[in-house]
Design a protein around this motif. Structure first.
Motif, short mmCIF file in Angstrom:
data_model
loop_
_atom_site.label_atom_id
_atom_site.label_comp_id
_atom_site.label_asym_id
_atom_site.label_seq_id
_atom_site.Cartn_x
_atom_site.Cartn_y
_atom_site.Cartn_z
N SER A 1 0.36 -0.97 0.02
CA SER A 1 -0.35 0.04 0.08
C SER A 1 1.08 1.59 -0.13
O SER A 1 1.75 1.15 0.74
CB SER A 1 -1.22 0.23 1.05
OG SER A 1 -0.09 0.24 2.35
N VAL A 2 0.12 2.39 -0.51
CA VAL A 2 0.82 3.24 -0.29
C VAL A 2 0.81 4.48 1.46
O VAL A 2 0.05 4.00 1.64
CB VAL A 2 0.12 4.86 -1.39
CG1 VAL A 2 0.46 6.37 -1.57
CG2 VAL A 2 0.52 4.18 -2.51
N GLN A 3 1.83 4.68 1.33
CA GLN A 3 1.80 4.96 3.24
C GLN A 3 2.26 6.25 3.45
O GLN A 3 3.71 6.42 2.74
CB GLN A 3 2.07 3.95 3.87
CG GLN A 3 1.12 3.01 3.66
CD GLN A 3 -0.16 3.07 4.84
OE1 GLN A 3 -0.75 3.71 4.94
NE2 GLN A 3 -1.35 2.04 4.72
N ASP A 4 1.98 7.83 3.91
CA ASP A 4 2.72 8.62 4.53
C ASP A 4 3.47 8.07 6.16
O ASP A 4 2.92 7.24 7.01
CB ASP A 4 3.08 9.97 3.99
CG ASP A 4 1.25 9.89 4.48
OD1 ASP A 4 0.61 9.47 5.28
OD2 ASP A 4 0.55 10.93 3.59
N LEU A 5 3.53 9.49 7.02
CA LEU A 5 3.23 9.56 8.49
C LEU A 5 1.78 9.42 8.98
O LEU A 5 1.72 9.58 10.05
CB LEU A 5 4.12 10.27 8.70
CG LEU A 5 4.89 10.03 8.21
CD1 LEU A 5 6.44 11.39 9.18
CD2 LEU A 5 6.43 9.07 8.42
N GLY A 6 1.15 9.20 8.53
CA GLY A 6 -0.61 8.79 8.59
C GLY A 6 -1.64 10.60 8.66
O GLY A 6 -0.89 12.19 8.37
N ALA B 1 7.15 12.62 2.80
CA ALA B 1 6.55 11.92 1.42
C ALA B 1 6.22 10.44 1.78
O ALA B 1 6.36 9.33 2.19
CB ALA B 1 7.99 11.71 0.83
N ALA B 2 5.48 9.88 0.64
CA ALA B 2 4.35 9.17 -0.05
C ALA B 2 5.25 7.99 -0.24
O ALA B 2 6.10 8.54 -1.34
CB ALA B 2 3.33 9.38 -0.11
N GLY B 3 5.07 6.99 0.06
CA GLY B 3 6.49 5.89 -0.12
C GLY B 3 5.35 4.36 -0.10
O GLY B 3 4.09 4.70 0.52
N ILE B 4 6.01 3.52 -0.20
CA ILE B 4 5.10 1.61 -0.46
C ILE B 4 5.03 1.24 1.08
O ILE B 4 6.64 0.78 1.14
CB ILE B 4 5.53 1.52 -1.79
CG1 ILE B 4 5.43 1.93 -2.77
CG2 ILE B 4 5.49 -0.09 -1.38
CD1 ILE B 4 6.13 1.74 -3.84
N GLU B 5 4.33 0.93 1.78
CA GLU B 5 4.59 0.20 2.59
C GLU B 5 4.44 -1.28 2.49
O GLU B 5 3.41 -1.99 1.51
CB GLU B 5 4.07 -0.09 3.94
CG GLU B 5 3.84 -1.36 4.88
CD GLU B 5 2.91 -1.05 5.95
OE1 GLU B 5 3.47 0.09 7.08
OE2 GLU B 5 2.15 -1.75 6.21
N ALA B 6 5.12 -2.07 1.82
CA ALA B 6 5.70 -4.10 1.81
C ALA B 6 4.62 -5.08 2.60
O ALA B 6 5.45 -4.79 3.40
CB ALA B 6 6.64 -4.32 0.30
#
Length: 333
Positions: free
Chosen positions: A13-18, A51-56
């Protein structure tokens, strides 16, 4: 420009710091289950912290890049490759145009956070680009990524150590992996025998002395019915002295609630905003990265520390991160 998801893996999913500032409306914080890991990865590629990244999560993830980007990752013991070049955790690496990055399931830990220079350019929803999988909003259509998805990328900062190519353009020759890196404890987070430090919760005294002792002397294991909302733990039954019902109160990632069966639940990033189960303890902030790597059947133990010690640990980490940021700034224009 964008990145194409060739294989989406198990739960990506795409995630940043919330989403901060919306808990009074019942909106969970969400974001990366290990926000510190995402901050470190973002720093390595020249992004802002949020910045938004990816959580695998487990599985095999394959990404193809439509232009040249710098990437970095932190998390469990995954195997990450840019084409055939290994990218260790906590290092920056260059992905050339049309090259693939592959993330293979780990031997330890269950999650990894990937930052891409420029960040993933998703629309802001309540001030965040993170995916709320329960609320079905944010990220890409509020869902986990699927094969064939295309993620738009924002403009990146450039490395200051680029060199002119034959056409006079500044570039870094691929394959390129940075010699400098993040501290190992920040980059490679998986622990086979997890030890989490806790402070006493608001309802500590509602539990028997035996339950209080068992919490810090016994081993627990993560059960299969755990998710981004919380890790359910199996172990000694934590019995209460006072079994009267409680009014629902605020909870947060790290809160340890104990339902009537006496089996604690360690709340994680997607946890609800309030809860009615008694709160026996809270995992300290600097140990939440370890909690984010817990997977079914993983053993876990707890150690009590004072609130002052927990605050000192967090202050020290933030000071170290600030110095880390300053050092990395030398590599960017």
């Amino acid at each position: 420009m964008s990145v194409v998801v060739r294989s989406a893996g198990f739960l990506t999913s795409v995630q940043d710091l919330g989403r901060k500032g919306f808990r009074q409306s019942g909106v969970s914080l969400g974001g990366a289950l290990d926000p510190h890991a995402l901050r470190v990865a973002n720093a390595l590629v020249g992004n802002d912290d949020n910045a938004a990244g990816i959580e695998a999560t487990l599985g095999t993830l394959r990404l193809q890049f439509e232009d040249e980007r710098v990437v970095a990752w932190c998390g469990g013991a995954f195997a990450v490759r840019i084409n055939h070049a290994e990218l260790p955790p906590g290092h920056a690496g260059l992905v050339a145009k049309d090259e693939e990055l592959t993330i293979v399931a780990p031997d330890e830990g269950g999650r990894a956070w990937l930052a891409i220079s420029g960040g993933i350019d998703m629309p802001l929803v309540l001030g965040s680009r993170s995916t709320d999988l329960r609320g079905n909003f944010g990220g890409l259509e509020g869902r986990a990524l699927r094969d064939g998805d295309v993620l738009p990328l924002s403009k990146e900062r450039r490395f200051s150590n680029r060199r002119p190519n034959k056409d006079g353009d500044l570039e870094i020759a691929a394959p390129w992996i940075s010699e400098w890196s993040a501290p190992t404890p920040w980059a490679a987070i998986a622990h086979r025998d997890a030890f989490l430090r806790i402070v006493r919760g608001a309802h500590w005294d509602r539990f028997t002395p035996e339950a209080q002792s068992w919490l810090v002397t016994s081993s627990f294991s993560v059960t299969p019915d755990s998710d981004r909302m919380g890790a359910r733990l199996d172990g000694p039954e934590l019995e209460r002295i006072d079994t009267t019902d409680l009014l629902s109160e605020a909870v947060a990632p790290g809160t340890m609630q104990v339902p009537p069966n006496g089996k604690p639940i360690l709340l994680l990033g997607d946890c609800q905003t309030i809860g009615g189960y008694p709160k026996i303890a809270h995992v300290i902030t600097v140990d939440l990265p370890i909690a984010a790597q817990l997977w079914p059947c993983d053993p876990i133990r707890f150690q009590e520390v004072s609130l002052a010690e927990a605050q000192d640990f967090l202050r020290e980490r933030e000071e170290d991160f600030a110095r880390f940021r300053v050092g990395l700034s030398l590599h960017f224009e």
